[in-house]
Write an enzyme that holds these catalytic residues in place. Sequence first.
Site, PDB file in Angstrom:
ATOM      1  N   SER A  62       0.846  -1.184   0.000  1.00  0.00           N
ATOM      2  CA  SER A  62       0.000   0.000   0.000  1.00  0.00           C
ATOM      3  C   SER A  62       0.885   1.239   0.000  1.00  0.00           C
ATOM      4  O   SER A  62       1.678   1.441   0.929  1.00  0.00           O
ATOM      5  CB  SER A  62      -0.908   0.001   1.232  1.00  0.00           C
ATOM      6  OG  SER A  62      -1.681   1.185   1.287  1.00  0.00           O
ATOM      7  N   VAL A  63       0.753   2.030  -1.040  1.00  0.00           N
ATOM      8  CA  VAL A  63       1.528   3.269  -1.174  1.00  0.00           C
ATOM      9  C   VAL A  63       0.598   4.424  -0.834  1.00  0.00           C
ATOM     10  O   VAL A  63      -0.253   4.808  -1.630  1.00  0.00           O
ATOM     11  CB  VAL A  63       2.098   3.419  -2.597  1.00  0.00           C
ATOM     12  CG1 VAL A  63       2.917   4.696  -2.711  1.00  0.00           C
ATOM     13  CG2 VAL A  63       2.942   2.207  -2.975  1.00  0.00           C
ATOM     14  N   ASP A  64       0.732   4.943   0.366  1.00  0.00           N
ATOM     15  CA  ASP A  64      -0.092   6.069   0.815  1.00  0.00           C
ATOM     16  C   ASP A  64       0.612   7.364   0.432  1.00  0.00           C
ATOM     17  O   ASP A  64       1.730   7.627   0.894  1.00  0.00           O
ATOM     18  CB  ASP A  64      -0.304   6.010   2.328  1.00  0.00           C
ATOM     19  CG  ASP A  64      -1.079   4.776   2.756  1.00  0.00           C
ATOM     20  OD1 ASP A  64      -1.688   4.117   1.894  1.00  0.00           O
ATOM     21  OD2 ASP A  64      -1.093   4.464   3.964  1.00  0.00           O
ATOM     22  N   ALA A  65      -0.021   8.165  -0.399  1.00  0.00           N
ATOM     23  CA  ALA A  65       0.637   9.334  -0.975  1.00  0.00           C
ATOM     24  C   ALA A  65      -0.063  10.630  -0.595  1.00  0.00           C
ATOM     25  O   ALA A  65      -1.297  10.692  -0.516  1.00  0.00           O
ATOM     26  CB  ALA A  65       0.681   9.212  -2.496  1.00  0.00           C
ATOM     27  N   TYR A 114       3.870   8.060   2.496  1.00  0.00           N
ATOM     28  CA  TYR A 114       3.742   8.088   3.955  1.00  0.00           C
ATOM     29  C   TYR A 114       3.451   6.691   4.493  1.00  0.00           C
ATOM     30  O   TYR A 114       2.942   5.827   3.776  1.00  0.00           O
ATOM     31  CB  TYR A 114       2.598   9.026   4.376  1.00  0.00           C
ATOM     32  CG  TYR A 114       2.976  10.481   4.381  1.00  0.00           C
ATOM     33  CD1 TYR A 114       3.139  11.183   5.568  1.00  0.00           C
ATOM     34  CD2 TYR A 114       3.195  11.167   3.182  1.00  0.00           C
ATOM     35  CE1 TYR A 114       3.487  12.521   5.575  1.00  0.00           C
ATOM     36  CE2 TYR A 114       3.553  12.501   3.169  1.00  0.00           C
ATOM     37  CZ  TYR A 114       3.695  13.181   4.379  1.00  0.00           C
ATOM     38  OH  TYR A 114       4.056  14.501   4.384  1.00  0.00           O
TER      39      TYR A 114
END
Length: 249
Positions: free
Chosen positions: A122-125, A136
């Site tokens: 999961s790439v939280d941007a 983040y």
Amino acid sequence: MPCLLLKDGVLVKTVKFKNPTYVGDPVNAIRIYNELEVDELVFLDITATAGGKKPPFKVLAEIADECFMPLAYGGGIRSLEEARTIFSLGFEKVVLNTAAFEQPELVRSIAETFGSQSIVVSVDARAKLLGGYEAYVRNGQVSTKMEVVRYAKRAVELGAGELLLYSIDRDGTHSGYDLSLIQRVTAAVSVPVVACGGAHSVEDFGRAVHQAGASACAAGSMVVHFGPHRAVLINFPDAQVIDRELTRH
């Protein structure tokens, strides 16, 4: 696909990763989604990592027993054995966020043991003031100090077979997906990218796929709330409506 947030065993929904509000019991929601024949369900526990807790295995077992569609889970996974337990319960994929940054070898270990198709990062941007995006972790509270494309490439190099690209700024806002963010990442990686954060309508699915290159779309508020007052209503668009939108471009 619905992307559902867990907090202390119940479903909640956030806005920009803040202020979680109660939605309902996860098993009841699954029964409705079973009837609506959704393609896949993603569950993310938003308090496991922050609270230093293990994944809620008992809740996950209840979810898996009730669910008819493929399942993914993320939150608090810190070891290969915890991932193994989640797979043994009936989940097809595990989702790593904080651990993918703090324990990158765990991504590689899960990919080598269970196959890259089983591991999602999961790439939280979040958008930066002067342009671009930063990745983040820890539920959007801690910056990795890495530009999002660089972070996404790193995740794929470690073995991630899929990315869940989550816009912190759009989460729960019903303002549509961040197409610029999606385009940057999909142009840079070879694995499927699932867009998340901001979905308001089926038309948003079409834009994310056809204009920005997303392989799939996840939705949160759109599938648990209804109307301007955000009344809780577990729902999902008709499959034929989605198919028409995704094939008309």
